[in-house]
Scaffold this motif. Structure first.
Motif, PDB file in Angstrom:
ATOM      1  N   GLU A   1      13.316  23.151  10.171  1.00 30.00           N
ATOM      2  CA  GLU A   1      13.070  21.716  10.026  1.00 30.00           C
ATOM      3  C   GLU A   1      12.964  20.979  11.358  1.00 30.00           C
ATOM      4  N   LEU A   2      13.863  21.261  12.290  1.00 33.12           N
ATOM      5  CA  LEU A   2      13.893  20.514  13.548  1.00 33.12           C
ATOM      6  C   LEU A   2      13.535  21.399  14.745  1.00 33.12           C
ATOM      7  N   ARG A   3      12.692  22.368  14.509  1.00 30.96           N
ATOM      8  CA  ARG A   3      12.211  23.242  15.582  1.00 30.96           C
ATOM      9  C   ARG A   3      11.143  22.497  16.377  1.00 30.96           C
ATOM     10  N   ILE A   4      11.241  22.495  17.706  1.00 33.98           N
ATOM     11  CA  ILE A   4      10.249  21.813  18.540  1.00 33.98           C
ATOM     12  C   ILE A   4       8.876  22.457  18.378  1.00 33.98           C
ATOM     13  N   SER A   5       8.844  23.776  18.311  1.00 39.23           N
ATOM     14  CA  SER A   5       7.587  24.506  18.100  1.00 39.23           C
ATOM     15  C   SER A   5       7.896  25.841  17.448  1.00 39.23           C
ATOM     16  N   ASP A   6       6.933  26.376  16.691  1.00 43.48           N
ATOM     17  CA  ASP A   6       7.099  27.687  16.070  1.00 43.48           C
ATOM     18  C   ASP A   6       6.738  28.821  17.025  1.00 43.48           C
ATOM     19  N   ASN A   7       6.180  28.470  18.176  1.00 43.92           N
ATOM     20  CA  ASN A   7       5.716  29.471  19.147  1.00 43.92           C
ATOM     21  C   ASN A   7       6.575  29.383  20.411  1.00 43.92           C
TER      22      ASN A   7
ATOM     23  N   TYR B   1      19.644   1.543  16.733  1.00 43.71           N
ATOM     24  CA  TYR B   1      18.725   2.682  16.756  1.00 43.71           C
ATOM     25  C   TYR B   1      19.413   3.944  16.250  1.00 43.71           C
ATOM     26  N   SER B   2      20.694   4.098  16.547  1.00 41.85           N
ATOM     27  CA  SER B   2      21.425   5.303  16.135  1.00 41.85           C
ATOM     28  C   SER B   2      21.550   5.427  14.623  1.00 41.85           C
ATOM     29  N   LEU B   3      21.336   4.314  13.915  1.00 40.11           N
ATOM     30  CA  LEU B   3      21.474   4.317  12.459  1.00 40.11           C
ATOM     31  C   LEU B   3      20.197   4.758  11.746  1.00 40.11           C
ATOM     32  N   PHE B   4      19.122   4.979  12.508  1.00 40.61           N
ATOM     33  CA  PHE B   4      17.823   5.298  11.903  1.00 40.61           C
ATOM     34  C   PHE B   4      17.653   6.777  11.569  1.00 40.61           C
ATOM     35  N   GLY B   5      18.671   7.569  11.804  1.00 39.06           N
ATOM     36  CA  GLY B   5      18.580   8.986  11.469  1.00 39.06           C
ATOM     37  C   GLY B   5      19.826   9.713  11.925  1.00 39.06           C
ATOM     38  N   SER B   6      19.876  10.995  11.632  1.00 36.60           N
ATOM     39  CA  SER B   6      21.007  11.808  12.083  1.00 36.60           C
ATOM     40  C   SER B   6      20.865  12.115  13.573  1.00 36.60           C
ATOM     41  N   PHE B   7      21.926  12.627  14.168  1.00 41.90           N
ATOM     42  CA  PHE B   7      21.900  13.013  15.576  1.00 41.90           C
ATOM     43  C   PHE B   7      20.776  14.000  15.851  1.00 41.90           C
ATOM     44  N   THR B   8      20.639  15.029  15.007  1.00 44.32           N
ATOM     45  CA  THR B   8      19.613  16.049  15.227  1.00 44.32           C
ATOM     46  C   THR B   8      18.207  15.480  15.085  1.00 44.32           C
ATOM     47  N   GLN B   9      18.001  14.585  14.135  1.00 46.59           N
ATOM     48  CA  GLN B   9      16.677  13.988  13.922  1.00 46.59           C
ATOM     49  C   GLN B   9      16.285  13.088  15.091  1.00 46.59           C
ATOM     50  N   LEU B  10      17.218  12.252  15.542  1.00 50.38           N
ATOM     51  CA  LEU B  10      16.923  11.332  16.652  1.00 50.38           C
ATOM     52  C   LEU B  10      16.697  12.101  17.948  1.00 50.38           C
ATOM     53  N   LEU B  11      17.508  13.134  18.170  1.00 51.41           N
ATOM     54  CA  LEU B  11      17.337  13.946  19.377  1.00 51.41           C
ATOM     55  C   LEU B  11      15.985  14.647  19.349  1.00 51.41           C
ATOM     56  N   ASN B  12      15.602  15.159  18.195  1.00 51.89           N
ATOM     57  CA  ASN B  12      14.313  15.832  18.057  1.00 51.89           C
ATOM     58  C   ASN B  12      13.167  14.903  18.423  1.00 51.89           C
ATOM     59  N   LEU B  13      13.245  13.648  17.971  1.00 48.43           N
ATOM     60  CA  LEU B  13      12.193  12.666  18.270  1.00 48.43           C
ATOM     61  C   LEU B  13      12.084  12.415  19.767  1.00 48.43           C
ATOM     62  N   VAL B  14      13.216  12.180  20.434  1.00 49.19           N
ATOM     63  CA  VAL B  14      13.202  11.887  21.874  1.00 49.19           C
ATOM     64  C   VAL B  14      12.737  13.099  22.666  1.00 49.19           C
ATOM     65  N   LEU B  15      13.233  14.276  22.315  1.00 48.97           N
ATOM     66  CA  LEU B  15      12.835  15.492  23.031  1.00 48.97           C
ATOM     67  C   LEU B  15      11.337  15.746  22.899  1.00 48.97           C
ATOM     68  N   THR B  16      10.813  15.594  21.676  1.00 40.59           N
ATOM     69  CA  THR B  16       9.393  15.848  21.450  1.00 40.59           C
ATOM     70  C   THR B  16       8.527  14.861  22.222  1.00 40.59           C
ATOM     71  N   MET B  17       8.836  13.559  22.126  1.00 41.84           N
ATOM     72  CA  MET B  17       8.080  12.538  22.848  1.00 41.84           C
ATOM     73  C   MET B  17       8.121  12.789  24.352  1.00 41.84           C
ATOM     74  N   SER B  18       9.319  13.039  24.868  1.00 39.67           N
ATOM     75  CA  SER B  18       9.487  13.195  26.322  1.00 39.67           C
ATOM     76  C   SER B  18       8.807  14.451  26.829  1.00 39.67           C
TER      77      SER B  18
ATOM     78  N   GLN C   1      22.725  21.283  20.916  1.00 41.97           N
ATOM     79  CA  GLN C   1      21.651  20.937  19.987  1.00 41.97           C
ATOM     80  C   GLN C   1      20.279  20.981  20.655  1.00 41.97           C
ATOM     81  N   GLU C   2      20.185  20.536  21.910  1.00 37.90           N
ATOM     82  CA  GLU C   2      18.893  20.572  22.610  1.00 37.90           C
ATOM     83  C   GLU C   2      18.394  21.999  22.747  1.00 37.90           C
ATOM     84  N   LEU C   3      19.273  22.888  23.176  1.00 41.67           N
ATOM     85  CA  LEU C   3      18.894  24.294  23.336  1.00 41.67           C
ATOM     86  C   LEU C   3      18.525  24.915  21.991  1.00 41.67           C
ATOM     87  N   MET C   4      19.230  24.510  20.952  1.00 42.79           N
ATOM     88  CA  MET C   4      18.953  25.034  19.616  1.00 42.79           C
ATOM     89  C   MET C   4      17.549  24.641  19.142  1.00 42.79           C
TER      90      MET C   4
END
Length: 367
Positions: free
Chosen positions: A186-192, A320-337, A31-34
């Motif tokens: 929807e869960l793309r880190i960036s379009d570029n 915290y895991s209940l606040f969204g799907s796996f892909t949504q939560l991972l997207n948030l952490v990856l983007t912030m980090s 999922q991270e690579l995706m």
């Protein structure tokens, strides 16, 4: 110790250790690579190459500096490059990031069990929380260490799955590329791809820097062996990820928009193989969460405190895991980090520039 000696066996061991550090639950799901590159289609491979090239340069710099200046832990490394206050911020952000990853991985375990075995997501998350907290409370560190060595098995499983799916594609390159571009918005880190590469670079450096600082004290290892081993591990990781991305590309209609893309590809090798890989993945997620539970709890309260600290962290991560799907939560952490990692990179660049200026000033004064 001779700092110029080079042993191929030592380099292979160090490269393998770097790979084991990099190959975890996020890698095993795909999922991270995706989110960084797969959702961009074929051009995502260029972003991955950019990220890896920059990471190799920074890993070289951090490895060399940590050896020369005897920096032997994450906190000292952050302070060296970023100063006292920014260093403290990065240290505590890393703790917060690990806590968030605990929640993400609980959601990932639930998603894996749901996708492979049809188990309800809420029940799966609760199971992950209970077994994680239970293991941490019992202090079963040896068990966690043994299961933590599952990284080579994940790596072998991913390579088998992806190579099979490249040889036997569902879509082919053109159709698969179109499917990924359509379903991954929807869960793309960036379009570029350049921005995606830079953001993944900053995330990897933040994580890899912490790893490098923890292994520089390895005995009977020269500076060259340490540097070459770490860089070789990073470049090998790039090759493996290119194989994964290629498998995603030629099977875009299967993996696009799914929580665990590698598991979807595993299903094409048969139900038995998919079931076994699903178990391996759940175990990897379990060990990841358990280890992070220990680290977060130990940073919040002293090690002498008892079980309640582990329960508190585990339960909070479950919530915290209940606040969204796996892909949504991972997207948030990856983007912030990724954005926080930029602070670390700036610190490294500024420190090296200052060292260069000081070096020129010293040489001029001596002349």
């Amino acid at each position: 110790m001779k700092n110029n000696k080079i042993s191929l066996a030592t380099i292979i061991i160090l490269s393998g250790a770097y790979l084991s550090f990099s190959v975890g639950a996020s890698f095993g799901t795909g999922q991270e690579l995706m989110q960084y590159f797969g959702s961009l289609g074929a051009v995502g491979i260029l972003g991955l190459i950019l990220s890896t090239s920059l990471t190799a340069v920074l890993v070289f710099i951090v490895s060399r500096d940590c050896r020369k200046k005897n920096i032997a832990d994450m906190n000292s490394m952050f302070r060296h490059y970023c100063g006292k206050y920014v260093g403290i911020f990065l240290r505590w952000y890393t703790v917060v990031m690990m806590f968030m990853f605990c929640g993400v991985m609980i959601a990932g375990g639930a998603s894996t069990m749901n996708q492979n075995y049809g188990l309800d997501l809420n029940i799966g998350a609760l199971i992950m929380m209970v077994v994680t907290v239970g293991t941490a409370m019992l202090g079963m560190r040896k068990l966690v260490t043994i299961l933590g060595n599952i990284a080579p098995i994940i790596l072998a499983g991913v390579l088998i799955i992806c190579i099979y799916n490249i040889i036997n594609p569902t879509d082919g390159l053109a159709a698969g590329n179109a499917a990924l571009l359509e379903q991954g918005v929807e869960l793309r880190i960036s379009d570029n791809f350049v921005v995606a590469g830079l953001l993944q670079f900053s995330l990897v450096v933040l994580m890899a820097g912490s790893y490098v600082a923890s292994v520089v004290t390895r005995p009977n290892t020269s500076d060259k062996e340490m540097i070459i081993g770490n860089i070789s591990g990073q470049l090998t990781m790039m090759v493996i990820q290119i194989i994964m991305l290629t498998a995603f590309l030629v099977n875009g209609s299967i993996v696009g928009g799914t929580d665990v893309p590698v598991l979807m590809l595993a299903g094409r090798l048969g139900n038995a193989f998919s079931a076994v890989y699903g178990i391996i993945l759940v175990l990897a997620i379990y060990t990841t969460v358990t280890g992070m539970d220990w680290i977060v709890a130990s940073n919040i309260v002293p090690e002498t405190n008892k079980w309640y600290r582990l329960v508190a962290v585990g339960v909070a991560a479950y919530v915290y895991s209940l606040f969204g799907s796996f892909t949504q939560l991972l997207n948030l952490v990856l983007t912030m980090s990724s954005y926080v990692g930029i602070v670390f990179i700036i610190g490294i660049v500024v420190t090296k520039l200052m060292d260069t200026v000081k070096g020129h000033s010293t040489n001029s004064a001596q002349a």
